[in-house]
Write an enzyme that holds these catalytic residues in place. Sequence first.
Site, mmCIF file in Angstrom:
data_model
loop_
_atom_site.group_PDB
_atom_site.id
_atom_site.type_symbol
_atom_site.label_atom_id
_atom_site.label_comp_id
_atom_site.label_asym_id
_atom_site.label_seq_id
_atom_site.Cartn_x
_atom_site.Cartn_y
_atom_site.Cartn_z
ATOM 1 N N LEU A 117 -2.327 -0.766 15.026
ATOM 2 C CA LEU A 117 -1.730 -0.582 16.360
ATOM 3 C C LEU A 117 -1.959 0.845 16.858
ATOM 4 O O LEU A 117 -1.229 1.323 17.724
ATOM 5 C CB LEU A 117 -0.231 -0.901 16.316
ATOM 6 C CG LEU A 117 0.104 -2.355 15.968
ATOM 7 C CD1 LEU A 117 1.615 -2.570 15.873
ATOM 8 C CD2 LEU A 117 -0.488 -3.305 17.014
ATOM 9 N N ASP A 155 0.851 -1.195 0.000
ATOM 10 C CA ASP A 155 0.000 0.000 0.000
ATOM 11 C C ASP A 155 0.882 1.239 0.000
ATOM 12 O O ASP A 155 1.730 1.404 0.874
ATOM 13 C CB ASP A 155 -0.871 0.017 1.272
ATOM 14 C CG ASP A 155 -1.723 1.277 1.344
ATOM 15 O OD1 ASP A 155 -2.617 1.421 0.487
ATOM 16 O OD2 ASP A 155 -1.491 2.113 2.236
ATOM 17 N N TYR A 210 3.354 9.798 0.624
ATOM 18 C CA TYR A 210 4.284 9.126 1.558
ATOM 19 C C TYR A 210 5.739 9.346 1.184
ATOM 20 O O TYR A 210 6.080 9.244 0.010
ATOM 21 C CB TYR A 210 4.029 7.613 1.592
ATOM 22 C CG TYR A 210 2.685 7.201 2.146
ATOM 23 C CD1 TYR A 210 1.890 8.066 2.898
ATOM 24 C CD2 TYR A 210 2.190 5.916 1.912
ATOM 25 C CE1 TYR A 210 0.650 7.654 3.394
ATOM 26 C CE2 TYR A 210 0.968 5.504 2.413
ATOM 27 C CZ TYR A 210 0.199 6.381 3.150
ATOM 28 O OH TYR A 210 -1.023 5.982 3.642
ATOM 29 N N SER A 234 -3.845 1.667 10.573
ATOM 30 C CA SER A 234 -3.452 1.910 11.970
ATOM 31 C C SER A 234 -3.937 0.808 12.917
ATOM 32 O O SER A 234 -4.588 1.090 13.935
ATOM 33 C CB SER A 234 -3.924 3.292 12.429
ATOM 34 O OG SER A 234 -3.335 4.292 11.616
HETATM 35 N N1 LIG Z 1 -5.717 5.749 3.994
HETATM 36 C C1 LIG Z 1 -5.202 6.443 4.984
HETATM 37 O O1 LIG Z 1 -5.578 7.612 5.229
HETATM 38 C C2 LIG Z 1 -4.150 5.812 5.859
HETATM 39 C C3 LIG Z 1 -3.890 6.365 7.128
HETATM 40 C C4 LIG Z 1 -2.901 5.760 7.917
HETATM 41 C C5 LIG Z 1 -2.216 4.657 7.433
HETATM 42 N N2 LIG Z 1 -2.487 4.148 6.196
HETATM 43 C C6 LIG Z 1 -1.751 2.965 5.667
HETATM 44 O O2 LIG Z 1 -1.777 1.953 6.655
HETATM 45 C C7 LIG Z 1 -0.450 1.555 6.985
HETATM 46 C C8 LIG Z 1 -0.414 1.148 8.438
HETATM 47 O O3 LIG Z 1 -0.872 2.224 9.265
HETATM 48 P P1 LIG Z 1 0.004 2.711 10.478
HETATM 49 O O4 LIG Z 1 1.398 2.932 10.021
HETATM 50 O O5 LIG Z 1 -0.723 3.802 11.140
HETATM 51 O O6 LIG Z 1 -0.035 1.356 11.366
HETATM 52 P P2 LIG Z 1 0.219 1.072 12.899
HETATM 53 O O7 LIG Z 1 0.790 -0.302 12.953
HETATM 54 O O8 LIG Z 1 -0.988 1.373 13.696
HETATM 55 O O9 LIG Z 1 1.317 2.142 13.325
HETATM 56 C C9 LIG Z 1 2.649 2.038 12.901
HETATM 57 C C10 LIG Z 1 3.530 2.677 13.961
HETATM 58 O O10 LIG Z 1 3.361 1.964 15.190
HETATM 59 C C11 LIG Z 1 4.600 1.739 15.799
HETATM 60 N N3 LIG Z 1 4.849 0.269 15.758
HETATM 61 C C12 LIG Z 1 4.519 -0.624 14.783
HETATM 62 N N4 LIG Z 1 4.882 -1.868 15.141
HETATM 63 C C13 LIG Z 1 5.441 -1.773 16.363
HETATM 64 C C14 LIG Z 1 6.002 -2.732 17.246
HETATM 65 N N5 LIG Z 1 6.046 -4.032 16.959
HETATM 66 N N6 LIG Z 1 6.493 -2.270 18.440
HETATM 67 C C15 LIG Z 1 6.455 -0.942 18.763
HETATM 68 N N7 LIG Z 1 5.928 -0.002 17.960
HETATM 69 C C16 LIG Z 1 5.419 -0.411 16.769
HETATM 70 C C17 LIG Z 1 5.647 2.519 14.994
HETATM 71 O O11 LIG Z 1 5.724 3.816 15.571
HETATM 72 P P3 LIG Z 1 7.085 4.709 15.522
HETATM 73 O O12 LIG Z 1 7.141 5.237 14.113
HETATM 74 O O13 LIG Z 1 6.835 5.769 16.548
HETATM 75 O O14 LIG Z 1 8.198 3.753 15.821
HETATM 76 C C18 LIG Z 1 5.007 2.567 13.619
HETATM 77 O O15 LIG Z 1 5.417 3.664 12.843
HETATM 78 C C19 LIG Z 1 0.413 2.775 6.625
HETATM 79 O O16 LIG Z 1 1.770 2.441 6.394
HETATM 80 C C20 LIG Z 1 -0.274 3.253 5.366
HETATM 81 O O17 LIG Z 1 0.154 2.486 4.250
HETATM 82 C C21 LIG Z 1 -3.454 4.703 5.413
#
Ligand SMILES: NC(=O)c1ccc[n+]([C@@H]2O[C@H](COP(=O)([O-])OP(=O)(O)OC[C@H]3O[C@@H](n4cnc5c(N)ncnc54)[C@H](OP(=O)(O)O)[C@@H]3O)[C@@H](O)[C@H]2O)c1
Length: 319
Positions: free
Chosen positions: A196, A40, A45, A194
Amino acid sequence: MTVDLILGTNNVGGHGKIKTVEAMAEILELYHSHGNKYLDCAYIYPAGFPGEAESFLGELNVTDNGKFVVDTKLDSFRDGAHTEQSIYNSIKVQLERLKVDKVRTLYLHAPDRTVSFEESHRAMNELYKQGKFERFGLSNYNVKEIEEFAERARKNGWVAPSSYEGLYNIVSRRPETDLLPVLRKYNISFYAYSPLASGFFSNIKRGQAPAPGSQFDPATFNGTFNQDWFFKDDLFTAVEKLTEVGEKHGISNNEIALRWLRNHSQLGKGDAILVGYSKIDQLKQNLEYLEGGPLPEEIVQAIDSIWETIKDSAPESVM
Ligand SMILES: NC(=O)c1ccc[n+]([C@@H]2O[C@H](COP(=O)([O-])OP(=O)(O)OC[C@H]3O[C@@H](n4cnc5c(N)ncnc54)[C@H](OP(=O)(O)O)[C@@H]3O)[C@@H](O)[C@H]2O)c1
Protein backbone atom coordinates in the site's frame (compact mmCIF):
# COMPACT_ATOMS: atom_id res chain seq x y z
CA MET A 1 -4.54 -18.65 -4.36
CA THR A 2 -1.10 -18.90 -5.90
CA VAL A 3 0.41 -15.80 -4.30
CA ASP A 4 1.00 -16.34 -0.56
CA LEU A 5 0.54 -13.79 2.20
CA ILE A 6 3.12 -13.04 4.88
CA LEU A 7 2.18 -10.92 7.89
CA GLY A 8 4.49 -7.93 8.40
CA THR A 9 5.53 -6.90 11.91
CA ASN A 10 7.33 -3.59 11.44
CA ASN A 11 4.74 -1.82 13.63
CA VAL A 12 4.90 -4.38 16.44
CA GLY A 13 6.42 -3.78 19.89
CA GLY A 14 6.06 -1.64 23.01
CA HIS A 15 7.31 1.40 21.10
CA GLY A 16 5.48 0.46 17.89
CA LYS A 17 1.78 0.79 17.10
CA ILE A 18 0.77 -2.72 18.19
CA LYS A 19 1.95 -2.03 21.71
CA THR A 20 1.05 -5.08 23.75
CA VAL A 21 1.51 -8.82 23.48
CA GLU A 22 -2.26 -9.18 23.91
CA ALA A 23 -2.96 -6.88 20.95
CA MET A 24 -0.48 -8.89 18.86
CA ALA A 25 -2.19 -12.13 19.89
CA GLU A 26 -5.48 -10.77 18.49
CA ILE A 27 -3.79 -9.76 15.24
CA LEU A 28 -2.31 -13.24 14.89
CA GLU A 29 -5.65 -14.93 15.57
CA LEU A 30 -7.36 -12.83 12.92
CA TYR A 31 -4.62 -13.59 10.39
CA HIS A 32 -4.72 -17.30 11.23
CA SER A 33 -8.51 -17.38 10.95
CA HIS A 34 -8.08 -16.41 7.29
CA GLY A 35 -5.96 -19.51 6.70
CA ASN A 36 -2.53 -17.86 6.88
CA LYS A 37 0.61 -18.82 8.78
CA TYR A 38 3.70 -16.97 7.53
CA LEU A 39 5.20 -14.09 9.57
CA ASP A 40 7.90 -11.61 8.59
CA CYS A 41 10.05 -10.03 11.28
CA ALA A 42 13.43 -8.29 11.59
CA TYR A 43 16.11 -7.48 14.15
CA ILE A 44 15.31 -3.80 13.66
CA TYR A 45 11.49 -3.90 14.22
CA PRO A 46 9.94 -1.63 15.23
CA ALA A 47 12.33 0.98 13.81
CA GLY A 48 14.34 2.57 16.60
CA PHE A 49 13.54 -0.16 19.13
CA PRO A 50 15.24 -3.31 17.81
CA GLY A 51 14.08 -6.62 19.17
CA GLU A 52 10.65 -5.65 20.45
CA ALA A 53 8.76 -7.32 17.58
CA GLU A 54 10.80 -10.54 17.79
CA SER A 55 10.33 -10.62 21.58
CA PHE A 56 6.54 -10.35 21.19
CA LEU A 57 6.54 -13.31 18.80
CA GLY A 58 8.74 -15.24 21.23
CA GLU A 59 6.47 -14.47 24.19
CA LEU A 60 3.54 -15.77 22.17
CA ASN A 61 5.44 -18.96 21.22
CA VAL A 62 4.08 -18.50 17.72
CA THR A 63 5.78 -21.53 16.17
CA ASP A 64 4.34 -24.03 18.70
CA ASN A 65 2.58 -26.92 16.93
CA GLY A 66 3.53 -25.39 13.57
CA LYS A 67 0.82 -22.73 13.91
CA PHE A 68 3.03 -19.99 12.43
CA VAL A 69 6.26 -19.98 10.44
CA VAL A 70 8.75 -17.16 11.02
CA ASP A 71 11.07 -15.38 8.60
CA THR A 72 13.42 -12.76 10.02
CA LYS A 73 16.13 -10.36 8.94
CA LEU A 74 19.54 -9.82 10.48
CA ASP A 75 20.90 -6.66 12.08
CA SER A 76 21.75 -4.41 9.09
CA PHE A 77 21.71 -0.70 8.13
CA ARG A 78 25.06 0.08 9.78
CA ASP A 79 28.67 -0.29 8.69
CA GLY A 80 30.10 -3.57 9.90
CA ALA A 81 26.70 -5.20 10.45
CA HIS A 82 27.57 -8.06 8.11
CA THR A 83 31.01 -9.12 9.32
CA GLU A 84 31.10 -12.80 10.17
CA GLN A 85 31.09 -12.03 13.91
CA SER A 86 28.25 -9.48 13.70
CA ILE A 87 26.09 -11.95 11.80
CA TYR A 88 26.72 -14.65 14.44
CA ASN A 89 25.96 -12.17 17.25
CA SER A 90 22.76 -11.05 15.55
CA ILE A 91 21.28 -14.50 14.93
CA LYS A 92 22.13 -15.61 18.46
CA VAL A 93 20.08 -12.86 20.11
CA GLN A 94 17.32 -13.13 17.53
CA LEU A 95 16.74 -16.84 18.08
CA GLU A 96 16.75 -16.20 21.84
CA ARG A 97 14.15 -13.47 21.48
CA LEU A 98 12.01 -15.60 19.19
CA LYS A 99 12.49 -18.63 21.49
CA VAL A 100 13.24 -20.93 18.56
CA ASP A 101 16.20 -22.98 17.32
CA LYS A 102 15.79 -21.90 13.71
CA VAL A 103 13.70 -19.76 11.37
CA ARG A 104 12.38 -20.49 7.89
CA THR A 105 14.09 -17.60 6.09
CA LEU A 106 17.03 -15.56 7.34
CA TYR A 107 17.66 -12.34 5.41
CA LEU A 108 20.48 -9.91 5.02
CA HIS A 109 18.11 -6.94 5.40
CA ALA A 110 20.05 -4.43 3.29
CA PRO A 111 23.53 -4.43 1.78
CA ASP A 112 26.45 -3.70 4.08
CA ARG A 113 28.91 -2.63 1.39
CA THR A 114 31.66 -1.98 3.94
CA VAL A 115 32.17 -5.74 4.36
CA SER A 116 33.06 -8.12 1.53
CA PHE A 117 29.95 -9.98 0.41
CA GLU A 118 32.07 -13.13 0.35
CA GLU A 119 32.63 -12.83 4.12
CA SER A 120 28.89 -12.29 4.77
CA HIS A 121 27.98 -15.19 2.48
CA ARG A 122 30.45 -17.49 4.22
CA ALA A 123 28.84 -16.69 7.56
CA MET A 124 25.36 -17.35 6.14
CA ASN A 125 26.57 -20.66 4.75
CA GLU A 126 27.98 -21.64 8.14
CA LEU A 127 24.68 -20.82 9.87
CA TYR A 128 22.80 -22.76 7.20
CA LYS A 129 25.01 -25.82 7.81
CA GLN A 130 24.25 -25.46 11.54
CA GLY A 131 20.52 -25.62 10.71
CA LYS A 132 19.69 -22.10 11.89
CA PHE A 133 17.52 -21.41 8.81
CA GLU A 134 16.06 -23.15 5.75
CA ARG A 135 16.03 -20.36 3.19
CA PHE A 136 18.65 -17.66 2.59
CA GLY A 137 17.06 -14.30 1.87
CA LEU A 138 18.33 -11.04 0.43
CA SER A 139 16.52 -7.72 0.65
CA ASN A 140 17.21 -4.38 -1.00
CA TYR A 141 20.30 -5.63 -2.88
CA ASN A 142 20.70 -4.57 -6.50
CA VAL A 143 20.58 -6.91 -9.47
CA LYS A 144 24.34 -7.18 -9.85
CA GLU A 145 24.71 -8.02 -6.16
CA ILE A 146 21.99 -10.68 -6.30
CA GLU A 147 23.75 -12.30 -9.26
CA GLU A 148 27.04 -12.18 -7.37
CA PHE A 149 25.55 -14.12 -4.43
CA ALA A 150 23.82 -16.64 -6.71
CA GLU A 151 26.97 -17.28 -8.75
CA ARG A 152 29.18 -17.60 -5.66
CA ALA A 153 26.74 -20.15 -4.25
CA ARG A 154 27.05 -22.22 -7.42
CA LYS A 155 30.82 -21.94 -7.57
CA ASN A 156 31.49 -22.71 -3.88
CA GLY A 157 28.56 -25.04 -3.25
CA TRP A 158 27.29 -22.58 -0.61
CA VAL A 159 23.69 -21.89 0.32
CA ALA A 160 22.05 -19.92 -2.49
CA PRO A 161 19.59 -17.06 -2.02
CA SER A 162 16.04 -18.34 -2.51
CA SER A 163 13.90 -15.37 -1.33
CA TYR A 164 14.10 -11.67 -2.03
CA GLU A 165 12.14 -8.87 -0.29
CA GLY A 166 11.63 -5.74 -2.35
CA LEU A 167 9.35 -2.76 -2.87
CA TYR A 168 6.52 -3.56 -5.32
CA ASN A 169 3.11 -1.96 -5.68
CA ILE A 170 0.97 -0.17 -8.30
CA VAL A 171 3.22 2.92 -8.30
CA SER A 172 6.52 1.04 -7.81
CA ARG A 173 6.71 -1.42 -10.69
CA ARG A 174 10.39 -1.19 -11.60
CA PRO A 175 11.01 -4.74 -10.28
CA GLU A 176 9.06 -6.04 -13.30
CA THR A 177 11.86 -4.98 -15.61
CA ASP A 178 14.98 -4.97 -13.46
CA LEU A 179 14.68 -7.41 -10.56
CA LEU A 180 12.24 -10.08 -11.66
CA PRO A 181 14.16 -11.40 -14.69
CA VAL A 182 17.16 -12.04 -12.43
CA LEU A 183 15.11 -13.52 -9.59
CA ARG A 184 13.41 -15.89 -12.06
CA LYS A 185 16.76 -16.86 -13.61
CA TYR A 186 18.08 -17.96 -10.22
CA ASN A 187 14.81 -19.41 -8.89
CA ILE A 188 14.47 -16.80 -6.15
CA SER A 189 10.97 -16.07 -4.82
CA PHE A 190 9.87 -12.43 -4.74
CA TYR A 191 8.16 -11.14 -1.59
CA ALA A 192 6.62 -7.70 -2.18
CA TYR A 193 6.80 -5.21 0.65
CA SER A 194 4.84 -1.95 1.09
CA PRO A 195 1.90 -3.14 -1.05
CA LEU A 196 0.00 0.00 0.00
CA ALA A 197 3.05 2.23 -0.45
CA SER A 198 3.03 2.57 3.36
CA GLY A 199 -0.38 4.30 3.31
CA PHE A 200 0.31 6.67 0.38
CA PHE A 201 -2.91 5.61 -1.40
CA SER A 202 -5.22 6.46 1.51
CA ASN A 203 -3.56 8.46 4.28
CA ILE A 204 -1.75 11.23 2.41
CA LYS A 205 -3.09 14.22 0.49
CA ARG A 206 -1.10 16.51 -1.78
CA GLY A 207 0.07 19.58 0.13
CA GLN A 208 -0.92 18.29 3.58
CA ALA A 209 1.66 17.55 6.25
CA PRO A 210 1.78 13.86 7.21
CA ALA A 211 0.18 13.03 10.57
CA PRO A 212 2.73 12.76 13.40
CA GLY A 213 3.69 9.10 13.86
CA SER A 214 2.38 8.12 10.42
CA GLN A 215 4.56 6.19 8.01
CA PHE A 216 5.40 9.52 6.32
CA ASP A 217 6.35 11.50 9.44
CA PRO A 218 9.86 12.74 8.54
CA ALA A 219 10.86 12.46 12.19
CA THR A 220 10.78 8.65 11.86
CA PHE A 221 13.16 6.18 10.15
CA ASN A 222 10.40 4.98 7.78
CA GLY A 223 9.14 8.53 7.15
CA THR A 224 12.38 9.66 5.55
CA PHE A 225 12.49 6.67 3.16
CA ASN A 226 8.80 6.95 2.33
CA GLN A 227 8.87 10.68 1.61
CA ASP A 228 11.88 10.19 -0.58
CA TRP A 229 10.15 7.40 -2.51
CA PHE A 230 6.60 8.68 -2.87
CA PHE A 231 6.35 12.45 -2.35
CA LYS A 232 6.51 13.38 -6.03
CA ASP A 233 4.03 15.40 -8.08
CA ASP A 234 3.54 12.63 -10.65
CA LEU A 235 2.79 10.08 -7.97
CA PHE A 236 0.21 12.32 -6.29
CA THR A 237 -1.43 12.79 -9.70
CA ALA A 238 -1.39 9.02 -10.26
CA VAL A 239 -3.24 8.41 -7.00
CA GLU A 240 -5.81 11.11 -7.84
CA LYS A 241 -6.47 9.43 -11.23
CA LEU A 242 -6.78 6.07 -9.57
CA THR A 243 -9.27 7.44 -7.05
CA GLU A 244 -11.42 8.71 -9.93
CA VAL A 245 -11.57 5.38 -11.73
CA GLY A 246 -12.04 3.45 -8.47
CA GLU A 247 -14.98 5.66 -7.45
CA LYS A 248 -16.80 4.68 -10.64
CA HIS A 249 -16.71 1.09 -9.43
CA GLY A 250 -17.07 1.80 -5.69
CA ILE A 251 -13.59 0.38 -4.99
CA SER A 252 -11.08 2.19 -2.76
CA ASN A 253 -7.43 2.75 -3.70
CA ASN A 254 -6.22 0.33 -1.05
CA GLU A 255 -8.56 -2.39 -2.32
CA ILE A 256 -7.39 -1.75 -5.88
CA ALA A 257 -3.74 -1.93 -4.84
CA LEU A 258 -4.06 -5.22 -2.98
CA ARG A 259 -6.33 -6.98 -5.50
CA TRP A 260 -4.05 -5.88 -8.34
CA LEU A 261 -0.94 -7.22 -6.60
CA ARG A 262 -2.51 -10.57 -5.89
CA ASN A 263 -4.37 -11.10 -9.18
CA HIS A 264 -2.83 -9.00 -11.96
CA SER A 265 0.80 -8.23 -11.08
CA GLN A 266 3.83 -10.29 -12.06
CA LEU A 267 3.81 -12.16 -8.75
CA GLY A 268 3.23 -15.86 -9.26
CA LYS A 269 3.44 -19.22 -7.53
CA GLY A 270 6.00 -19.19 -4.72
CA ASP A 271 5.93 -15.38 -4.46
CA ALA A 272 4.21 -13.48 -1.65
CA ILE A 273 2.74 -10.19 -0.50
CA LEU A 274 3.92 -8.77 2.84
CA VAL A 275 0.80 -7.48 4.56
CA GLY A 276 1.05 -4.20 6.48
CA TYR A 277 -1.22 -2.64 9.15
CA SER A 278 -0.98 -0.38 12.18
CA LYS A 279 -4.22 -1.53 13.81
CA ILE A 280 -6.39 -4.61 13.73
CA ASP A 281 -9.16 -2.94 11.70
CA GLN A 282 -6.71 -2.17 8.90
CA LEU A 283 -5.56 -5.79 8.86
CA LYS A 284 -9.17 -7.05 8.74
CA GLN A 285 -9.90 -4.76 5.81
CA ASN A 286 -6.69 -5.69 3.99
CA LEU A 287 -7.28 -9.44 4.34
CA GLU A 288 -10.78 -8.99 2.92
CA TYR A 289 -9.42 -6.95 0.01
CA LEU A 290 -6.71 -9.55 -0.65
CA GLU A 291 -9.41 -12.20 -0.93
CA GLY A 292 -11.46 -10.01 -3.30
CA GLY A 293 -10.43 -11.64 -6.60
CA PRO A 294 -9.61 -9.98 -9.93
CA LEU A 295 -10.49 -6.31 -10.59
CA PRO A 296 -12.75 -4.94 -13.33
CA GLU A 297 -10.85 -4.67 -16.63
CA GLU A 298 -11.24 -0.88 -16.78
CA ILE A 299 -9.29 -0.53 -13.51
CA VAL A 300 -6.52 -2.89 -14.61
CA GLN A 301 -6.12 -0.91 -17.82
CA ALA A 302 -6.09 2.38 -15.89
CA ILE A 303 -3.31 1.05 -13.63
CA ASP A 304 -1.22 0.16 -16.70
CA SER A 305 -1.73 3.52 -18.38
CA ILE A 306 -1.07 5.43 -15.14
CA TRP A 307 2.17 3.47 -14.77
CA GLU A 308 3.31 4.67 -18.21
CA THR A 309 3.02 8.27 -16.92
CA ILE A 310 5.04 7.73 -13.73
CA LYS A 311 7.58 5.06 -14.53
CA ASP A 312 10.44 7.55 -14.72
CA SER A 313 9.73 9.10 -11.32
CA ALA A 314 8.71 5.88 -9.54
CA PRO A 315 10.91 4.78 -6.62
CA GLU A 316 14.01 2.74 -7.39
CA SER A 317 13.65 -0.96 -6.59
CA VAL A 318 16.75 -1.10 -4.46
CA MET A 319 18.68 0.87 -1.84
N1 LIG B 1 12.73 -5.81 3.62
C1 LIG B 1 12.47 -4.54 3.85
O1 LIG B 1 13.36 -3.66 3.75
C2 LIG B 1 11.06 -4.13 4.20
C3 LIG B 1 10.68 -2.78 4.04
C4 LIG B 1 9.37 -2.42 4.39
C5 LIG B 1 8.50 -3.39 4.86
N2 LIG B 1 8.90 -4.69 5.01
C6 LIG B 1 7.97 -5.73 5.53
O2 LIG B 1 6.76 -5.65 4.80
C7 LIG B 1 5.66 -5.45 5.68
C8 LIG B 1 4.62 -4.62 4.98
O3 LIG B 1 5.18 -3.38 4.55
P1 LIG B 1 4.49 -2.02 4.92
O4 LIG B 1 4.20 -2.00 6.38
O5 LIG B 1 5.28 -0.93 4.33
O6 LIG B 1 3.09 -2.23 4.13
P2 LIG B 1 1.99 -1.23 3.62
O7 LIG B 1 0.70 -1.98 3.69
O8 LIG B 1 2.38 -0.62 2.33
O9 LIG B 1 1.99 -0.05 4.68
C9 LIG B 1 1.49 -0.22 5.98
C10 LIG B 1 0.97 1.12 6.47
O10 LIG B 1 -0.08 1.55 5.60
C11 LIG B 1 -1.15 2.06 6.34
N3 LIG B 1 -2.29 1.12 6.15
C12 LIG B 1 -2.27 -0.24 6.03
N4 LIG B 1 -3.51 -0.72 5.83
C13 LIG B 1 -4.34 0.35 5.82
C14 LIG B 1 -5.74 0.48 5.65
N5 LIG B 1 -6.54 -0.57 5.44
N6 LIG B 1 -6.26 1.75 5.70
C15 LIG B 1 -5.47 2.84 5.91
N7 LIG B 1 -4.13 2.76 6.07
C16 LIG B 1 -3.57 1.52 6.02
C17 LIG B 1 -0.70 2.12 7.81
O11 LIG B 1 -0.11 3.40 8.00
P3 LIG B 1 -0.11 4.15 9.44
O12 LIG B 1 0.95 3.44 10.24
O13 LIG B 1 0.24 5.56 9.10
O14 LIG B 1 -1.49 3.93 10.00
C18 LIG B 1 0.35 1.02 7.85
O15 LIG B 1 1.32 1.21 8.85
C19 LIG B 1 6.29 -4.80 6.93
O16 LIG B 1 5.51 -4.98 8.10
C20 LIG B 1 7.61 -5.54 7.01
O17 LIG B 1 7.42 -6.80 7.63
C21 LIG B 1 10.16 -5.07 4.67
